[in-house]
Scaffold this active site. Sequence first.
Site, short mmCIF file in Angstrom:
data_model
loop_
_atom_site.label_atom_id
_atom_site.label_comp_id
_atom_site.label_asym_id
_atom_site.label_seq_id
_atom_site.Cartn_x
_atom_site.Cartn_y
_atom_site.Cartn_z
N ASP A 13 -0.27 -5.93 -4.77
CA ASP A 13 0.42 -7.23 -4.64
C ASP A 13 -0.16 -7.97 -3.42
OD1 ASP A 13 1.48 -5.34 -2.87
OD2 ASP A 13 3.49 -6.24 -2.86
N HIS A 246 -1.19 0.32 6.31
CA HIS A 246 -0.43 0.94 5.23
C HIS A 246 -1.29 1.24 3.99
CE1 HIS A 246 3.37 0.32 7.31
NE2 HIS A 246 3.16 -0.98 7.37
#
Length: 315
Positions: A13, A246
């Site tokens: 995303d 991340h």
Amino acid sequence: MTETPAAIVIDTDPGVDDAMAILYALADPEIELLGLTTVFGNVPEPVATRNALQLALLAGAPALPVAAGAARPRLQPPRPFATDVHGADGLGTAVLPPLPPGRLPDPRPAARFLAETCAARPGEVTIVAVGPLTNLAAALDVHPAIARQARGVIVMGGALRQKGNVTPFAEANIHQDPHAAAAVFAAPWAVTLVGLDVTERVILTAADLAPMVARSPRCGALLAEAAEFYFAFHKASEGLDGCHLHDPTAVIAALRPELFRTAVAPVEVTVRGPEAGRTREAPEAAARPLTLCLGVDAPAVRARFLEILHAGRLP
């Protein structure tokens, strides 16, 4: 270097750290990136799809398949997008080049693309999911054989032994669609959870990106500009001079599992109420066991990320 590159699909995303992960995967000679599937999360799904297409073009991979996926969670109302973290269009203030006429997403929806890609190469393809898990849950619904045909699933998500990053209980990707996460964790495939327990230990600074700007001017400049917004968020919210790495950490976990300290245990997902999105280790009989990343050689992961991006393989 491995003899055969690892076949990977990234479900994403984009998102600043998603962009870092995608560019890393395109630059790493140990990865065969088979495609990107897109999902709502940091940004609305159409923006995620556009960003994925533009990042592939920018990185010199204009033919990389990009399949559009879910636009909303399975059951719960949509959560707010992460514009405060990633900017209105997901990449801070950076402006990506326009798409050429005819550059469109793959005609297959993301769930079908994932299933057909895994079926074409059974036991070979690892899905690295760095957004909400809605596409993976949809693939399990419609193509349940994917659970035995995929080599495995790496999930950037969850917070097991520390607080969340969107609520005291929940990490963002799981919080966006906890019902999907519960379905993915319950399915009979090999799942590795790369959550905040390890990703918040790996830190990137603005200075780290400078060599990439020199050696890969087009991609480096884009990433440096996008990261400015991301760095500013981390400075304001945590006092951190840099950002957490991340999503790239999840990609690296697919290739370098020896850099992580793991345990095997079931995980429960809270799907409603004030603790929605919470992930916690569960009693043995409660759920299927997952591989949980609980510790990391953070300097080695960071060094691997920088080694690949500084190598000059991207334009």
